[in-house]
Write a protein that holds these residues in place. Structure first.
Motif, short mmCIF file in Angstrom:
data_model
loop_
_atom_site.label_atom_id
_atom_site.label_comp_id
_atom_site.label_asym_id
_atom_site.label_seq_id
_atom_site.Cartn_x
_atom_site.Cartn_y
_atom_site.Cartn_z
N ARG A 146 0.84 -1.21 0.00
CA ARG A 146 0.00 0.00 0.00
C ARG A 146 0.87 1.25 0.00
NH1 ARG A 146 -3.26 -2.90 3.58
NH2 ARG A 146 -2.25 -1.95 5.39
N MET A 147 1.92 1.24 0.81
CA MET A 147 2.78 2.41 0.93
C MET A 147 3.50 2.71 -0.39
SD MET A 147 5.95 2.99 3.60
CE MET A 147 6.86 1.59 2.88
N ILE A 148 3.98 1.67 -1.06
CA ILE A 148 4.76 1.86 -2.28
C ILE A 148 3.86 2.20 -3.47
CG2 ILE A 148 6.24 0.69 -3.98
CD1 ILE A 148 7.54 -0.78 -1.68
N THR A 149 2.72 1.53 -3.58
CA THR A 149 1.86 1.71 -4.75
C THR A 149 0.86 2.85 -4.59
OG1 THR A 149 0.19 0.13 -3.96
CG2 THR A 149 2.04 -0.74 -5.28
N GLY A 150 0.53 3.20 -3.35
CA GLY A 150 -0.48 4.23 -3.12
C GLY A 150 -1.90 3.75 -3.35
N ILE A 151 -2.10 2.44 -3.47
CA ILE A 151 -3.44 1.87 -3.66
C ILE A 151 -3.97 1.42 -2.31
CG2 ILE A 151 -4.79 0.09 -4.83
CD1 ILE A 151 -2.62 -0.01 -6.97
N LYS A 152 -5.07 1.98 -1.90
CA LYS A 152 -5.58 1.75 -0.55
C LYS A 152 -6.53 0.55 -0.51
CE LYS A 152 -3.29 5.38 0.67
NZ LYS A 152 -2.00 5.20 1.35
N ILE A 153 -5.98 -0.63 -0.71
CA ILE A 153 -6.75 -1.84 -0.50
C ILE A 153 -6.01 -2.71 0.52
CG2 ILE A 153 -7.83 -1.80 -2.77
CD1 ILE A 153 -5.88 -3.84 -3.75
N HIS A 154 -6.77 -3.58 1.19
CA HIS A 154 -6.21 -4.32 2.31
C HIS A 154 -5.53 -5.63 1.93
CE1 HIS A 154 -9.06 -1.62 4.39
NE2 HIS A 154 -8.29 -1.79 5.45
N ASP A 155 -5.96 -6.24 0.83
CA ASP A 155 -5.51 -7.60 0.54
C ASP A 155 -5.13 -7.74 -0.94
OD1 ASP A 155 -4.96 -10.27 0.58
OD2 ASP A 155 -6.91 -10.91 1.32
#
Length: 323
Positions: A146-155
């Motif tokens: 999430r931190m590297i890609t900036g995509i806010k999904i959990h799994d």
């Protein structure tokens, strides 16, 4: 011409002889209850059990089931990529073959893509039936991603996902990149990405085919796709920048050492150590050489398309149900 479908369900499979028939029956019940036109594409990733014999029988009994068998085990990414290329559904749904993903989630996933306009919907196993040895590394892995890609999904690693057909036809999945399809999609311009909490079930048959090493390989793949996505079309921006910085550092150190030598001799009339007698001189030489090499690497990479090096052609032993 092949007939388009509402939904394509792509199932990568490796040694799942106990569960595949039960899963296909379950999917068919859901599809028929909802009135969807559909296809089930099962990609046998070089199974050594009787999975392929069962798939052959399923394709004879049900015209909606299609099978692809690899000559050997290439990995989940290869199976997904091959299934994507063959899919005809407006919405493509992926799920694992171990019955831990519930086909009952399919109608809602389809609705999110088809009617709400999302490019990709990722499943979120909010309540997991896995041991702590899998849960803790998974949470750490997802947090870093999430931190590297900036995509806010959990799994990111959930096998249950839904895609627009155009998306899966526009990307390549190779190596162990199946974990990062949301990131690959985003970096290819598909930004409407969301997640849905899905039911996760305890494994009914057999054992997991993945160990902790998948997180190590997964982290390396994350670095790889991050680099490729940003610099694939402009490698000179990376190598050239690094090379220029290294070259300028070496040049600055060399100029400093020479200037210091001249200052001591001409202005202070004192003897100073020779330029080549100082350790900094050798550091400067290394920096200059590395700088030139990085710059040349960037220049050459700018002229070479690396995409073909990453695109694999997988040796398919057999196919059933395809025109």
């Amino acid at each position: 011409m092949p007939e388009n479908k509402d939904i394509s369900v792509v199932i990568p499979l490796y040694n799942e002889e106990e569960s595949i028939k039960e899963l296909c029956d379950w999917i068919s019940r859901v599809m028929q209850a909802q009135g969807f036109s559909y296809e089930i594409i099962i990609v046998d990733d070089g199974s050594t059990d009787t999975s392929w014999e069962i798939i052959e029988q399923l394709t004879e009994d049900d015209g909606n089931i299609r099978g692809i068998k690899f000559k050997r085990n290439y990995g989940k990414s290869a199976a997904l990529d091959t299934g994507f290329k063959q899919s005809l559904g407006e919405v493509v749904i992926t799920m694992d073959a171990d019955l831990q993903d519930s086909p009952d989630e399919i109608p809602e996933l389809y609705h999110l893509v088809k009617n709400q306009g999302f490019d990709l919907v990722s499943g979120w196993k909010k309540k997991r039936y896995d041991p702590l040895s899998k849960k803790i590394p998974s949470r750490f892995f997802n947090a870093v991603t999430r931190m590297i890609t900036g995509i806010k999904i959990h799994d990111f690693n959930c096998g249950l996902k839904a895609y627009k057909n155009y998306l899966v036809k526009s990307i390549e999945v190779y190596g162990e990149m199946h974990r990062y399809i949301p990131a690959i999609a985003k970096w290819n311009g598909f930004t409407k990405i969301t997640e849905k909490a899905v039911q996760h079930q305890a494994r009914k048959y057999g054992q997991t085919k993945f160990g902790l090493e998948r997180y190590i390989f997964g982290f390396l793949d994350l670095l790889s796709i991050t680099f490729v996505s940003k610099f694939k079309k402009r490698p000179m921006h990376f190598f050239g920048s690094m090379g220029t910085l290294s070259f300028l550092l070496g040049l600055f150190i060399t100029a400093w050492l020479i200037g210091e030598k001249v200052y001591y001799n001409l202005y202070l009339h004192q003897s100073a150590r020779g330029v080549t007698e100082q350790p900094l001189f050798f550091l400067a030489i290394v920096a200059l050489i590395v700088g030139v090499q990085l710059f040349l690497a960037g220049f050459l990479a700018e002229m070479i398309s690396i995409s073909n090096d990453k695109k694999g052609d997988y040796l398919i032993e057999d196919k059933i149900g395809f025109d």
